[in-house]
Each structure stands twice: as structure tokens, then as C-alpha cells.
Motif scaffolding. Structure first.
Motif, short mmCIF file in Angstrom:
data_model
loop_
_atom_site.label_atom_id
_atom_site.label_comp_id
_atom_site.label_asym_id
_atom_site.label_seq_id
_atom_site.Cartn_x
_atom_site.Cartn_y
_atom_site.Cartn_z
N UNK A 1 0.80 -1.21 0.00
CA UNK A 1 0.00 0.00 0.00
C UNK A 1 0.83 1.27 0.00
N UNK A 2 2.05 1.20 0.56
CA UNK A 2 2.86 2.43 0.60
C UNK A 2 3.22 2.88 -0.80
N UNK A 3 3.40 1.94 -1.74
CA UNK A 3 3.76 2.33 -3.09
C UNK A 3 2.59 3.00 -3.79
N UNK A 4 1.37 2.45 -3.60
CA UNK A 4 0.20 3.07 -4.19
C UNK A 4 -0.01 4.46 -3.61
N UNK A 5 0.24 4.61 -2.30
CA UNK A 5 0.13 5.93 -1.68
C UNK A 5 1.15 6.89 -2.27
N UNK A 6 2.34 6.37 -2.57
CA UNK A 6 3.39 7.21 -3.15
C UNK A 6 2.98 7.70 -4.53
N UNK A 7 2.42 6.80 -5.33
CA UNK A 7 2.00 7.20 -6.68
C UNK A 7 0.90 8.26 -6.59
N UNK A 8 -0.06 8.08 -5.67
CA UNK A 8 -1.11 9.08 -5.51
C UNK A 8 -0.53 10.42 -5.08
N UNK A 9 0.43 10.36 -4.18
CA UNK A 9 1.02 11.60 -3.69
C UNK A 9 1.79 12.32 -4.78
N UNK A 10 2.40 11.56 -5.69
CA UNK A 10 3.11 12.20 -6.80
C UNK A 10 2.15 13.03 -7.64
N UNK B 1 4.36 10.05 4.58
CA UNK B 1 4.69 9.63 5.94
C UNK B 1 3.60 10.01 6.92
N UNK B 2 3.17 11.27 6.87
CA UNK B 2 2.12 11.72 7.76
C UNK B 2 2.41 11.39 9.21
N UNK C 1 4.56 3.41 11.53
CA UNK C 1 5.49 2.53 10.83
C UNK C 1 6.64 3.31 10.20
N UNK C 2 6.38 4.56 9.81
CA UNK C 2 7.40 5.34 9.12
C UNK C 2 8.04 6.41 10.01
N UNK C 3 7.66 6.41 11.29
CA UNK C 3 8.14 7.47 12.17
C UNK C 3 9.66 7.50 12.27
N UNK C 4 10.28 6.34 12.20
CA UNK C 4 11.73 6.27 12.37
C UNK C 4 12.50 6.31 11.06
N UNK C 5 11.77 6.43 9.94
CA UNK C 5 12.42 6.49 8.63
C UNK C 5 12.88 7.91 8.37
N UNK C 6 14.14 8.08 8.11
CA UNK C 6 14.72 9.39 7.84
C UNK C 6 14.93 9.54 6.34
N UNK C 7 14.32 10.58 5.75
CA UNK C 7 14.40 10.74 4.29
C UNK C 7 15.84 10.85 3.80
N UNK C 8 16.62 11.72 4.42
CA UNK C 8 17.98 11.96 3.96
C UNK C 8 18.85 10.71 4.04
N UNK D 1 21.23 0.34 -1.35
CA UNK D 1 20.53 1.31 -0.50
C UNK D 1 19.03 1.17 -0.66
N UNK D 2 18.57 0.87 -1.88
CA UNK D 2 17.14 0.68 -2.12
C UNK D 2 16.61 -0.51 -1.36
N UNK D 3 17.37 -1.60 -1.33
CA UNK D 3 16.93 -2.80 -0.62
C UNK D 3 16.74 -2.50 0.88
N UNK D 4 17.70 -1.80 1.45
CA UNK D 4 17.60 -1.46 2.87
C UNK D 4 16.47 -0.45 3.10
N UNK D 5 16.36 0.55 2.21
CA UNK D 5 15.36 1.59 2.39
C UNK D 5 13.95 1.06 2.26
N UNK D 6 13.72 0.18 1.29
CA UNK D 6 12.38 -0.38 1.09
C UNK D 6 12.00 -1.25 2.28
N UNK D 7 12.97 -1.97 2.84
CA UNK D 7 12.70 -2.79 4.02
C UNK D 7 12.23 -1.92 5.19
N UNK D 8 12.81 -0.72 5.31
CA UNK D 8 12.39 0.18 6.39
C UNK D 8 11.02 0.80 6.11
N UNK D 9 10.70 0.96 4.81
CA UNK D 9 9.39 1.52 4.46
C UNK D 9 8.26 0.52 4.67
#
Length: 535
Positions: free
Chosen positions: A67-76, A153-154, A158-165, A202-210
Motif C-alpha cells: 500500500x505504501x507504493x500506491x500511496x506514493x503514486x497518488x502523492x506524486x 509519511x504523515x 510505521x514510518x516514524x523512524x524512517x529518515x528521508x535523507x 541502498x534501495x533494498x535497505x530503504x524499502x525494508x524500512x518503508x
């Protein structure tokens, strides 16, 4: 019109002389970044051109798992079209691999979003954004993907600890695509998503955190992360023949032209089968879309946003329209809709409508009620309806009298004027009998009947006008003389009805809106172009 280099933008020597913009054939009325031949466009250290979502942007809490990916597409989409801006332009390349080149070729539906489209699209969006005070003031060189991430993120725990940078920016690219794949009639479809990445590890680690704790499959192909329900599915999609090699997909999307910021494609017949519609829909309806496909794109010009689409395949269209004459309306027209071929189309479909009605449990009641209605009011169905619809029907609203108790509204019926006038008289009698009397002004002419709220406006509609010479109309309704249907609304002329109630930035933003137009054809498939014009 051609896209112009925005003020302040510079193009120093490219550090990569082999990087060029792919040549695309421009569509009518669209800007192009290239000349008749492919040419190099320097990039790299050019001044960053962009839009930044304003502070306080809110977004729905991110969904778990896929669902996070669909939310991302909508947000784009929100970032592109909403009150914020679009993206930071560090270069104007627009080249590289597209999602259809990595998603599986047996997709039955596909949507693509591109934050790095062709240069003409970027420049057009920048031009449009500068027209809106709320966006113009937020132009910056900030990374808009960060604003996008924060919107997704809102308040999600689940995403509270994910840091964008740290967790997202190092790997996230500019493009994404979503493909729907049939798993059989009536079954839940398979879904494959492709997200452009800059660093696979980096994508593999980042997606796991998302998506902490969720099950999904992840594979990589040509600079994209392929996400699916299972690892086996993701691995299979990453090795499959790509959608770009699907002949029907390629032909359909090529016919649409410039793919713009967003493009989409779907096999309507396959989608109907997958959804289980075959069990409930009328056989004639399913037959009409059995082999039909739909393709479209969202793109921009410096003066307008355009959503265009086409259908191909399917049963032969029963509507055989002629060009509408909306361009011959008075220049003072505020809004109008014009349709052709409805009379003949209704006559052709009436036996099927009767057959479908009679097949229902209340079929006999419907048939008897219709017979009683015809006897009581003397209105013949389908003959009188076919007469009113005629070869074309145009309904218009005039600027004069907008603030009056009785506005100037009327219709131009391209039909037998004598027969049509008799039908209108029957309808007036019907309304009078129901307690809502309506007396229409009429003006018969050569092959047409004009009916209007006042005789003055009926006479005005009965005379060939010059709406087609308006610059707003010509931009909003391209190729109006060849269109089988068209809609036009002049927002500038409507402003007196609503502008006085607005203030400040809201008023300024609304004033930027100029006109809306919709036009198309339904011969050899259908085509549609929707344009929103800006001052």
C-alpha cells in the motif's frame, strides 16, 4: 506554441557530451524541446528550476506493505497538480529507461508517472506554475521528493523512524510504474510495481524500512526495483519480456503521442473478464469492449494542461457523427456542449434497449407504461426522440443576461425543423400539464430548429457566430471543425458570478484559470482531449 527558456536559466557545457534528449514528434499545439532532428541539450550544472510543496502539506497516513507504493503514486499526482509545486530540475534530460521497459509484457493495465519527463514538459510546467501566486512564491531548489515523502509519511507510526535523507534520498529515482496482471477470471489480480533507483543496495535497505514486517518480493532490473507479492513473482517479472515489446501497447501509446508526466494503458476486455463482470453485465455490452484498449497521457503546454485518450479495437461504433458546429456559436458564449450522431445512434440502439427491458422481471410493466405514456401525451418513442436529437444537438449559455433572473440559454437542433417544432410543442404541453409551464422561443431555419429562453437569444443563435475565432476557444477545443463532440466553458466570462466572494491569494489563483475544453471523435475508435487553459 514553443516552450521558452525560463528567465534566469542557463545551460553550461555538458560534462557528458553523449547524453541527449530523445526526439519526440510534437503533437498539435504542444511545445517541443527539439528541432526537426535530435540534438544535444547541455545539462548538469544548470540552474535548478523547480517547485517546492509549501509548508504544512498534509497527506494520508501511509499504508503498510504494498500500500505504501500506491500511496506514493497518488502523492506524486498531488505534488504535480496540487497547491504545492512540482519538482526540482537539476537537468533537462528527460532520457533514460522508462517503467514499461522493465515491467512484464503480459500486463492488462499500466500507469506511469515521470518526475523527469522531456524538457518541453518541464519548461511548460514551470511556465504554468509561475502563473499561480501560491506556487510562484514557493519556487526553490529543494528536493521535492522529500516533500512527497513527508506527505506520505504523515503520522504513520510505521514510518516514524524512517529518515528521508538517510533512508530514502540515496536511492529513490524519478520514475515509477504500476502494472496489473490477470490471475484468472474473478480472481484477485497480480500487481507489479517498478520504482526507479540510484543504488540497489541502498534501495533494498530503504524499502525494508518503508515496509517493516511485511511480505513482498523485490528484484532489480535496468535501474528499477521490481516489487511484487512474492519473491518468485518479482524474480519472474524481472526476467520477463517487457511491456514495451507488447505490440498492442506500443501501437496504442505511440498513437497517443507525447507521454508527458503521466501515461496509462489498459485492455478493457481483459479487465472486465478479470473483474467477473461477465457474470453480471449484458452480453452486448461485453461484446462491445471484448477487444477494446484504452490509452492516454497527461501533458502540459505553457498555456494549458492536457489530458488525452484514445480507444482502439472493440465492436464497431454505432455512432456515426458529423462535425459539430460549436465554433459557429456567438462570440459571447459562456459555455456550450455539442454532440452529433445521437439521433441515429438512439434509433439503432432502441431495439436492443427494448429487448433488454423486456428481459427484466418488470419487462411487461415497463412496456405497458411506455405505451400509456405515448397514448396520453402523443409523444412517439423512439421517433420523436430521434427527431429532437437529430444529426447534432448544441446547447449554449450566453454571457449576456448571466446575472438576470432569466439567463439566455438555448439549443440548436440540426434536424427536420417542422417535425422538431411539433415535438417541442408536445413537450410544452406535457410540462404545462405537470404544473411547470415552459414557453420556449423558436426560430426554424434551413435544416435546423433553434429553441431558447428568449426570442432575442433564439434569433442570435440562429445566426452564424464567431466563437471559433476566439483564441481561448481555439486553444481549448483543438480541431473543432472536425470534432464529433465538444464542450467549452469560458471561465473568464463566468468570473462575475463567483469572483467577488474570493479574496487574496485564493482570488488570484482562480483568476489564472482561463477556460476548459473537451473535444474528440468516435469514428475508427474514439479519441478525447480535455484541456484546462491558464491566463
Amino acid at each position: 506554441m514553443s516552450a521558452e527558456t525560463p528567465p534566469g536559466a542557463s545551460f553550461p557545457e555538458s560534462p557528458d557530451p553523449d547524453r541527449t534528449i530523445e526526439h519526440r514528434t510534437p503533437q498539435p499545439g504542444q511545445a517541443t524541446a527539439n528541432d526537426a532532428h535530435t540534438r544535444q541539450l547541455p545539462y548538469g550544472q544548470a540552474e535548478e528550476l523547480g517547485f517546492n510543496a509549501p509548508d504544512g502539506t498534509e497527506g494520508a497516513p501511509a499504508k503498510r506493505g504494498r500500500g505504501w507504493l500506491l500511496a506514493a503514486i497518488s502523492a506524486i499526482v498531488v505534488v504535480i497538480l496540487g497547491g504545492g509545486g512540482v519538482w526540482a530540475f537539476s537537468q533537462l534530460s528527460g532520457g533514460g529507461t522508462q517503467p514499461q521497459e522493465v515491467l512484464p509484457g503480459n500486463a492488462i493495465a499500466y500507469v506511469r508517472l515521470d518526475l523527469d519527463p522531456a524538457a518541453n514538459q518541464k519548461l511548460a510546467l514551470l511556465t504554468i506554475a509561475r502563473k499561480f501566486p501560491g506556487i510562484k512564491d514557493s519556487l526553490s531548489d529543494d528536493d521535492p521528493r522529500k516533500a512527497l515523502f513527508e506527505a506520505i509519511k504523515g503520522d504513520s507510526p510505521d514510518l516514524a523512524k524512517v529518515d528521508y535523507a538517510k533512508d530514502v534520498e540515496p536511492w529513490l529515482g524519478d520514475r515509477a510504474g504500476l502494472a496489473v496482471l490477470s490471475s484468472g477470471a474473478g480472481k484477485e489480480p497480480d500487481v507489479a510495481a517498478a520504482v526507479q533507483v540510484k543504488d540497489e543496495a541502498a534501495a533494498r535497505d530503504g524499502i525494508a524500512k518503508l515496509a517493516p514486517g511485511d511480505e513482498y518480493g523485490l528484484a532489480f532490473r535496468d535501474g528499477y526495483a521490481i516489487l511484487a507479492k512474492t519473491q518468485a513473482a518479482a524474480d519472474g517479472y524481472a526476467k520477463a519480456a517487457p511491456l514495451s515489446q507488447n505490440a498492442q501497447f506500443s501501437d496504442d501509446t505511440s498513437a497517443v503521442g507525447e507521454p508527458g508526466v503521466m501515461s496509462f494503458w489498459m485492455d478493457l476486455g481483459e479487465l472486465a473478464d478479470m473483474s467477473g463482470a461477465a457474470a453480471t453485465a449484458a452480453p452486448t455490452a461485453l461484446e462491445s469492449i471484448k477487444d477494446m484498449r484504452f490509452a492516454g497521457a497527461l501533458r502540459f503546454d505553457g498555456d494549458y494542461a492536457e489530458l488525452t485518450g484514445i480507444t482502439r479495437g472493440g465492436a464497431a461504433n454505432t455512432l456515426k457523427g458529423q462535425p459539430v458546429k460549436i465554433a459557429e456559436l456567438p462570440a459571447s458564449t459562456v459555455g456550450a456542449i455539442s454532440l452529433s450522431g445521437l439521433g441515429d445512434g438512439f434509433a439503432t440502439q432502441w431495439p436492443k434497449i427494448q429487448q433488454a427491458a423486456e428481459a427484466t422481471p418488470d419487462g411487461q410493466t415497463i412496456t405497458k407504461s411506455l405505451e400509456q405514456f405515448q397514448q396520453l401525451y402523443g409523444i412517439s418513442v423512439p421517433d420523436d426522440i430521434v427527431t429532437l436529437l437529430g444529426k447534432s444537438l448544441t446547447i449554449a449559455l450566453d454571457q449576456e443576461g448571466l446575472d438576470a433572473q432569466q439567463p439566455n440559454v438555448g439549443a440548436v437542433l440540426t434536424t427536420d425543423p417542422v417535425k422538431a417544432q411539433a415535438v417541442v410543442t408536445k413537450l410544452e404541453a406535457l410540462l404545462a400539464g405537470s404544473g411547470t409551464p415552459l414557453q420556449l422561443a423558436k426560430k426554424p431555419g434551413d435544416g435546423q430548429l433553434v429553441v431558447a429562453s428568449t426570442q432575442t437569444y433564439a434569433d442570435k443563435l440562429g445566426t452564424k457566430g464567431t466563437l471559433g475565432e476566439s483564441e481561448s476557444f481555439k486553444l481549448a477545443v483543438p480541431d473543432a471543425d472536425a470534432a464529433n463532440y465538444a464542450v467549452y466553458v469560458d471561465l473568464d466570462k463566468l468570473e462575475p458570478l463567483y469572483l467577488s466572494g474570493l479574496k487574496g491569494e485564493e482570488k488570484s489563483n482562480v483568476q489564472v484559470l482561463r477556460a476548459i475544453g473537451l473535444s474528440g471523435n468516435y469514428t475508427d475508435g474514439t479519441s478525447m482531449t480535455l484541456r484546462v487553459l491558464f491566463n
